[in-house]
Motif scaffolding. Structure first.
Motif, PDB file in Angstrom:
ATOM      1  N   LYS A 189       3.773  -1.811  -7.253  1.00  0.00           N
ATOM      2  CA  LYS A 189       3.942  -3.112  -6.575  1.00  0.00           C
ATOM      3  C   LYS A 189       4.394  -2.910  -5.131  1.00  0.00           C
ATOM      4  N   GLN A 190       5.298  -1.966  -4.919  1.00  0.00           N
ATOM      5  CA  GLN A 190       5.772  -1.662  -3.564  1.00  0.00           C
ATOM      6  C   GLN A 190       4.606  -1.158  -2.694  1.00  0.00           C
ATOM      7  N   PHE A 191       3.766  -0.287  -3.255  1.00  0.00           N
ATOM      8  CA  PHE A 191       2.613   0.222  -2.512  1.00  0.00           C
ATOM      9  C   PHE A 191       1.623  -0.907  -2.217  1.00  0.00           C
ATOM     10  N   GLU A 192       1.375  -1.754  -3.199  1.00  0.00           N
ATOM     11  CA  GLU A 192       0.460  -2.873  -2.994  1.00  0.00           C
ATOM     12  C   GLU A 192       0.992  -3.823  -1.918  1.00  0.00           C
ATOM     13  N   ASP A 193       2.284  -4.115  -1.945  1.00  0.00           N
ATOM     14  CA  ASP A 193       2.891  -4.950  -0.898  1.00  0.00           C
ATOM     15  C   ASP A 193       2.737  -4.300   0.474  1.00  0.00           C
ATOM     16  N   PHE A 194       2.921  -2.982   0.529  1.00  0.00           N
ATOM     17  CA  PHE A 194       2.735  -2.242   1.775  1.00  0.00           C
ATOM     18  C   PHE A 194       1.310  -2.435   2.296  1.00  0.00           C
ATOM     19  N   LEU A 195       0.313  -2.286   1.423  1.00  0.00           N
ATOM     20  CA  LEU A 195      -1.080  -2.448   1.838  1.00  0.00           C
ATOM     21  C   LEU A 195      -1.383  -3.871   2.289  1.00  0.00           C
ATOM     22  N   ASN A 196      -0.720  -4.851   1.687  1.00  0.00           N
ATOM     23  CA  ASN A 196      -0.943  -6.251   2.052  1.00  0.00           C
ATOM     24  C   ASN A 196      -0.329  -6.616   3.391  1.00  0.00           C
ATOM     25  N   ASP A 197       0.667  -5.863   3.826  1.00  0.00           N
ATOM     26  CA  ASP A 197       1.387  -6.180   5.067  1.00  0.00           C
ATOM     27  C   ASP A 197       1.660  -4.894   5.840  1.00  0.00           C
ATOM     28  N   LEU A 198       0.585  -4.249   6.280  1.00  0.00           N
ATOM     29  CA  LEU A 198       0.714  -2.950   6.937  1.00  0.00           C
ATOM     30  C   LEU A 198       1.528  -3.026   8.217  1.00  0.00           C
ATOM     31  N   SER A 199       2.372  -2.023   8.381  1.00  0.00           N
ATOM     32  CA  SER A 199       3.035  -1.812   9.664  1.00  0.00           C
ATOM     33  C   SER A 199       2.815  -0.347  10.007  1.00  0.00           C
ATOM     34  N   GLY A 200       2.571  -0.067  11.256  1.00  0.00           N
ATOM     35  CA  GLY A 200       2.258   1.296  11.651  1.00  0.00           C
ATOM     36  C   GLY A 200       0.774   1.569  11.489  1.00  0.00           C
ATOM     37  N   SER A 201       0.433   2.835  11.417  1.00  0.00           N
ATOM     38  CA  SER A 201      -0.961   3.271  11.292  1.00  0.00           C
ATOM     39  C   SER A 201      -1.205   3.768   9.874  1.00  0.00           C
ATOM     40  N   TYR A 202      -2.336   3.382   9.294  1.00  0.00           N
ATOM     41  CA  TYR A 202      -2.664   3.819   7.944  1.00  0.00           C
ATOM     42  C   TYR A 202      -4.144   4.175   7.899  1.00  0.00           C
ATOM     43  N   PHE A 203      -4.463   5.263   7.202  1.00  0.00           N
ATOM     44  CA  PHE A 203      -5.806   5.819   7.207  1.00  0.00           C
ATOM     45  C   PHE A 203      -6.309   6.061   5.793  1.00  0.00           C
ATOM     46  N   VAL A 204      -7.624   6.143   5.680  1.00  0.00           N
ATOM     47  CA  VAL A 204      -8.256   6.530   4.425  1.00  0.00           C
ATOM     48  C   VAL A 204      -9.106   7.762   4.699  1.00  0.00           C
ATOM     49  N   LEU A 205      -9.181   8.613   3.690  1.00  0.00           N
ATOM     50  CA  LEU A 205      -9.881   9.884   3.776  1.00  0.00           C
ATOM     51  C   LEU A 205     -11.058   9.856   2.808  1.00  0.00           C
ATOM     52  N   PHE A 206     -12.224  10.166   3.323  1.00  0.00           N
ATOM     53  CA  PHE A 206     -13.445  10.203   2.524  1.00  0.00           C
ATOM     54  C   PHE A 206     -13.970  11.626   2.445  1.00  0.00           C
ATOM     55  N   SER A 207     -14.552  11.951   1.312  1.00  0.00           N
ATOM     56  CA  SER A 207     -15.325  13.179   1.147  1.00  0.00           C
ATOM     57  C   SER A 207     -16.645  12.786   0.516  1.00  0.00           C
ATOM     58  N   SER A 208     -17.723  13.134   1.176  1.00  0.00           N
ATOM     59  CA  SER A 208     -19.060  12.763   0.692  1.00  0.00           C
ATOM     60  C   SER A 208     -19.132  11.274   0.358  1.00  0.00           C
ATOM     61  N   ASP A 209     -18.632  10.464   1.278  1.00  0.00           N
ATOM     62  CA  ASP A 209     -18.667   9.002   1.184  1.00  0.00           C
ATOM     63  C   ASP A 209     -17.855   8.410   0.036  1.00  0.00           C
ATOM     64  N   LYS A 210     -16.952   9.197  -0.558  1.00  0.00           N
ATOM     65  CA  LYS A 210     -16.073   8.675  -1.604  1.00  0.00           C
ATOM     66  C   LYS A 210     -14.634   8.701  -1.091  1.00  0.00           C
ATOM     67  N   LEU A 211     -13.948   7.566  -1.188  1.00  0.00           N
ATOM     68  CA  LEU A 211     -12.564   7.480  -0.733  1.00  0.00           C
ATOM     69  C   LEU A 211     -11.692   8.267  -1.717  1.00  0.00           C
ATOM     70  N   ILE A 212     -11.022   9.321  -1.209  1.00  0.00           N
ATOM     71  CA  ILE A 212     -10.235  10.192  -2.082  1.00  0.00           C
ATOM     72  C   ILE A 212      -8.781  10.334  -1.648  1.00  0.00           C
TER      73      ILE A 212
END
Length: 158
Positions: free
Chosen positions: A40-63
């Motif tokens: 729930k804490q992580f989901e709340d973080f994603l809903n109200d981002l502060s700072g910079s946040y990134f996603v990493l893909f390998s072969s077009d799959k978010l990993i």
């Protein structure tokens, strides 16, 4: 920001459409690296981002996903936030790519003198290899059997 290597790795800023995949990555790490009650804490973080946040893909799959922002307790510190790689991809170098890119960005910002992070005892060795040192441990602070380790890396350490 976009980066790639010979392993077809792509790193880009988080979008709200990435939320479900990031939550699945979190779920894959519950038990050893995260407690289920942290979701729930992580989901709340994603809903109200502060700072910079990134996603990493390998072969077009978010990993993987992870970010950083200013540390409220220490004005000259950046703090890593919610860094993780899907459990199926541990020990494949993806976590190193994610952490290294975040460190590069932080190092370019003259407002920061050091990086702090909080992690479980199971990830301390990974971060130690990247120049972090443990500055505090709280037994069972995350959950029963999951200690909280506070780590720091001085930017002058290189």
């Amino acid at each position: 920001m976009t980066g790639s290597t010979e392993h077809n790795i792509q790193l880009r800023p988080y979008r709200s459409s990435d939320k479900s995949a990031c939550l699945s990555i979190f779920d894959s790490n519950v038990g050893k690296f995260f407690a289920s009650e942290e979701k729930k804490q992580f989901e709340d973080f994603l809903n109200d981002l502060s700072g910079s946040y990134f996603v990493l893909f390998s072969s077009d799959k978010l990993i993987g996903c992870g970010g950083y922002g200013p540390d409220r307790e220490h004005p000259r510190a950046a703090v890593f936030s919610w860094g993780m790689v899907h459990r199926n991809h541990h020990r494949s170098g993806f976590g190193h790519v994610l952490a290294t890119e975040r460190m590069r960005q932080i190092e370019r910002d003259p407002d920061y003198d050091f990086i702090r992070l909080r992690t479980s005892q199971h990830a301390c060795g990974f971060y130690e290899k990247m120049g972090f040192r443990t500055i505090g441990v709280s037994k069972n602070a995350i959950s029963d059997g999951i200690d909280e380790c506070v780590m720091q890396r001085d930017l002058s350490a290189g």
